[in-house]
Design a protein around this motif. Structure first.
Motif, short mmCIF file in Angstrom:
data_model
loop_
_atom_site.label_atom_id
_atom_site.label_comp_id
_atom_site.label_asym_id
_atom_site.label_seq_id
_atom_site.Cartn_x
_atom_site.Cartn_y
_atom_site.Cartn_z
N ASP A 528 1.27 -1.28 -0.10
CA ASP A 528 0.22 -0.18 -0.27
C ASP A 528 1.03 1.32 -0.02
O ASP A 528 0.58 2.22 -0.30
CB ASP A 528 -0.97 -0.47 1.61
CG ASP A 528 -2.57 -0.80 0.70
OD1 ASP A 528 -2.63 -1.15 0.36
OD2 ASP A 528 -2.58 -1.25 1.41
N MET A 529 2.03 1.11 0.18
CA MET A 529 2.81 2.46 0.66
C MET A 529 3.75 2.80 -0.30
O MET A 529 3.44 4.23 -1.46
CB MET A 529 4.34 2.14 1.49
CG MET A 529 4.51 3.53 1.68
SD MET A 529 3.79 4.68 2.44
CE MET A 529 4.35 4.00 4.19
N MET A 530 4.14 1.85 -1.33
CA MET A 530 4.42 1.37 -2.77
C MET A 530 3.02 2.36 -3.41
O MET A 530 3.55 3.40 -4.42
CB MET A 530 4.71 0.55 -3.52
CG MET A 530 6.01 -0.34 -2.39
SD MET A 530 6.05 -1.80 -3.64
CE MET A 530 8.04 -2.43 -2.44
N THR A 532 0.34 4.01 -2.87
CA THR A 532 0.41 5.55 -2.58
C THR A 532 1.54 6.67 -3.23
O THR A 532 1.51 7.45 -3.45
CB THR A 532 0.83 5.85 -0.90
OG1 THR A 532 0.09 5.12 -0.17
CG2 THR A 532 0.55 6.76 -0.69
N ILE A 533 3.26 5.89 -2.83
CA ILE A 533 3.66 6.85 -3.94
C ILE A 533 3.70 5.95 -4.96
O ILE A 533 4.58 7.39 -5.48
CB ILE A 533 5.31 5.85 -3.73
CG1 ILE A 533 6.07 5.86 -2.23
CG2 ILE A 533 6.55 6.32 -4.57
CD1 ILE A 533 6.71 5.20 -1.42
N LYS A 534 3.28 5.30 -6.29
CA LYS A 534 3.27 6.15 -7.46
C LYS A 534 2.02 6.71 -7.86
O LYS A 534 1.96 7.29 -8.73
CB LYS A 534 2.24 4.60 -7.60
CG LYS A 534 1.67 3.91 -8.88
CD LYS A 534 2.83 4.19 -10.35
CE LYS A 534 2.50 3.59 -11.65
NZ LYS A 534 2.89 4.08 -12.59
N ILE A 535 0.69 6.41 -7.21
CA ILE A 535 0.08 7.44 -6.97
C ILE A 535 0.30 8.84 -7.26
O ILE A 535 0.08 9.67 -7.92
CB ILE A 535 -1.19 7.39 -6.30
CG1 ILE A 535 -2.07 6.23 -6.64
CG2 ILE A 535 -2.09 8.00 -5.87
CD1 ILE A 535 -2.89 5.37 -5.61
N ALA A 536 0.88 9.15 -6.21
CA ALA A 536 1.59 10.63 -5.30
C ALA A 536 2.74 11.72 -6.32
O ALA A 536 2.24 12.37 -7.24
CB ALA A 536 2.07 10.95 -4.74
N LEU A 537 3.42 10.01 -7.55
CA LEU A 537 3.89 10.87 -8.18
C LEU A 537 3.74 10.75 -9.22
O LEU A 537 3.54 11.31 -10.63
CB LEU A 537 5.24 10.52 -8.64
CG LEU A 537 6.13 10.17 -7.14
CD1 LEU A 537 7.94 9.49 -6.99
CD2 LEU A 537 6.39 11.34 -6.62
N ASP A 538 2.47 9.98 -10.42
CA ASP A 538 1.61 9.62 -10.90
C ASP A 538 0.53 9.67 -11.22
O ASP A 538 0.19 7.85 -11.48
CB ASP A 538 2.32 8.01 -12.29
CG ASP A 538 1.95 7.75 -13.29
OD1 ASP A 538 1.25 8.68 -13.95
OD2 ASP A 538 2.11 6.47 -13.52
N PRO A 539 -0.47 10.37 -11.21
CA PRO A 539 -1.89 10.36 -10.67
C PRO A 539 -3.29 9.87 -11.78
O PRO A 539 -3.62 9.81 -11.31
CB PRO A 539 -1.92 11.52 -10.00
CG PRO A 539 -1.16 12.37 -10.60
CD PRO A 539 0.40 11.93 -10.96
N LYS A 540 -1.96 9.75 -13.03
CA LYS A 540 -2.75 9.06 -13.79
C LYS A 540 -2.62 7.65 -14.14
O LYS A 540 -3.40 6.85 -15.30
CB LYS A 540 -2.86 10.09 -15.56
CG LYS A 540 -3.07 11.58 -15.34
CD LYS A 540 -2.92 11.49 -17.10
CE LYS A 540 -3.78 13.60 -16.73
NZ LYS A 540 -3.10 14.88 -17.84
#
Length: 552
Positions: A528-530, A532-540
């Motif tokens: 889930d932390m990974m 979260t990082i993915k969504i923050a950097l690559d929201p699309k």
């Protein structure tokens, strides 16, 4: 805590004040009488307030409990990584036209053969689609412009370098734009021999890089399979046979130039060997497989070429005996260059490929020794030969010159393609697991038993010096039973490694093929932390979608 009425508090404190200033006995008696009355009133008020507070608190708690009993419990919501839609023909056409405005026309391709080459691999069994467009940029600036166009049209972005992937890293299940570094971004950008570092583009092959460095007496120690490029090696955090001495890709990258999902250009840090400045973004992008950004330049540490180098081989009665050598080597502190394990089936395949090598068809360890002097290398050979003998090792053969060195190491060099001789016209499913070295003998013994019970030939080879090994499962892709058996053996191996505190991938990466095992290995909170990082950097969710992270 009980709350006292302010009026009562002021009145009580007033009686104390009066005591201090009334001097006559009569006045003091009157004050005492008044004080007793006030104390009684105060006590009664306090009890009433306390009772009221207790009733109110109890009633409130009952109401809250009733609400909890009648309202469904809210469950923890796990992060959901966005998945882009498959683009329409109209969107692809618009993006194609805009790409030809920022790149030379010949560097933007929709040729069917090029699309297939950049989406499918004969090495992988996770081919889930080809890109819609392939582009061949020449610079970081051009990559940034490409990413901006992709972002504008919500098109997936898939980086491509060597194309040697085994886990579907560059497959394009949602189509999109493949950024290929093979044609123009394969150069040395800057070389600092005094600092022993070099800046390269992602498309340069590691063999070509080491050929370039050899005249300077330097080399880059990572050695994955032939044809691998630095960009893909960063993406998967690869290693190879030298990992037991030199570690993995994470230890050899100083900084990265990255194009972010919105098209910004950043450098993860400066060029010194160490820094305490902020988050370690360099290591964040290493192993991310293009899911967080596009790496366009890499600054690598370099090592000095060893002055002395030789190899040795030793066979063992059982594979457990051979594997048991490794923990003893680690504890002995031997700075060995490589320790490779080949099982009896693999040794048979090598003899089929080159009978002149004349190896015993028993489990065999291949050793590589390197150091600054012959004295050091000879000492290490002596220590290793004694450890091998302790574990029932046979004749310990080591090379005394360059010709013997080439002959002895040839068996390890040809292992992969030799394995196909055990089942002609078969495909090879190359597995990849790693465990703590103390667990390695048990892992190999259990795996060997599983393989012996299978009807498929499965030779084994491993970089066992750091607990990493591979099983080559030979099967026919068009045979449903053989394909199902290959999948079963692979799944068993991965789950066995996790159970032994290991990992489902030591060096090949996650891609599509292993993402479903990440929760089991790392736990949901870590995954889930990974996410979260993915969504923050690559929201699309445009950067190499559906790789690494398990599906939502």
């Amino acid at each position: 805590m009980l709350r006292i009425n302010p009026c009562l508090k002021r009145f009580a404190h007033g009686t104390v004040f009066q005591k201090r200033f009334f001097q006559t006995a009569q006045q003091q008696q009157q004050v005492a009488t008044i004080s007793r009355l006030n104390y009684a009133a105060f006590t009664a008020a306090t009890l009433i307030a306390a009772g009221s507070g207790y009733w109110y608190g109890s009633k409130k708690q009952q109401l809250q409990q009733q609400q909890q009993d009648t309202t469904p419990q809210q469950q923890h919501t796990r992060p959901q990584v966005p998945v882009p839609a498959i683009p329409s023909h109209e969107t692809i056409t618009k993006a194609f036209n805009e790409l030809r405005q920022v790149l030379p026309a010949e560097h933007v391709s929709v040729d069917e053969e090029s699309l297939q080459d950049h989406g499918y691999s004969s090495n992988s069994y996770h081919n889930e689609g080809a890109p819609n467009i392939v582009v061949f940029p020449k610079s970081t600036h051009e990559v940034a412009e490409i990413v901006k166009i992709a972002n504008k049209f919500n098109l997936p972005i898939i980086p491509f370098s060597g194309g040697t992937s085994l886990e579907g890293h560059f497959s394009a299940p949602k189509g999109g734009i493949c950024i290929s570094f093979t044609e123009h971004m394969d150069q040395v950008v800057a070389f600092h021999p005094q600092d022993m570092d070099i800046v390269v583009q992602p498309g340069i092959q590691w063999e070509d890089l080491n050929f370039y460095l050899k005249k300077q007496g330097l080399f880059f120690p990572m050695d994955p399979g032939p044809g691998a490029c630095i960009g893909g090696m960063v993406g998967t955090s690869c290693s190879g046979t030298n990992a037991v001495r030199y570690g993995t890709m994470r230890e050899w990258v100083i900084n990265l130039t990255v194009v972010t999902p919105e098209g910004k250009i950043l450098k993860t840090r400066q060029r010194p060997r160490k820094s305490s400045a902020g988050y370690d973004l360099t290591k964040l992008f290493i192993g991310s497989e293009g899911t967080l950004g596009v790496v366009t330049e890499i600054t690598l540490k370099l090592a000095v070429l060893p002055q002395e180098e030789t190899v040795a081989v030793c066979d063992f009665p059982t594979i457990r005996d051979a594997a048991a050598v490794v923990p003893d080597l680690v504890r002995a502190g031997v700075q060995i260059g490589a320790v490779e394990l080949l099982d009896a089936q693999m040794m048979k395949a090598i003899n089929l490929a080159n009978p002149e090598l004349g190896h015993s068809e028993k489990p065999t360890l291949f050793f590589k020794f390197s150091g600054g002097s012959k004295v050091i290398v000879d000492h290490e050979i002596k220590v290793v030969s004694e450890i091998a003998k302790k574990h029932q090792g046979g004749t310990f053969k080591y090379a005394k010159n360059d010709a013997e060195k080439a002959d002895l190491w040839e068996g390890r060099k040809i292992a992969l393609w030799s394995s196909t001789l055990l089942k002609p016209e078969a495909s090879v499913w190359t597995t990849d697991v790693v465990v703590p070295v103390s667990k390695l003998p048990d892992l190999i013994a259990e795996t060997t038993k599983d393989l012996e019970d299978s009807f498929l030939p499965c030779p084994m080879v491993g970089h066992v010096g750091d607990g990493n090994f591979h099983v080559f499962i030979l099967f026919k892709k068009d045979d449903e039973n053989e394909y199902a058996e290959a999948k079963r053996l692979n799944k068993n191996l991965l789950e066995r490694a996790i159970r032994m505190e290991g990992s489902v991938t030591g060096e090949h990466g996650v891609g599509i093929g292993k993402k479903m095992f990440l929760n089991q290995e790392l736990g949901e909170n870590t995954v889930d932390m990974m996410k979260t990082i993915k969504i923050a950097l690559d929201p699309k969710g445009l950067m190499n979608p559906e790789k690494v992270l398990p599906d939502n």
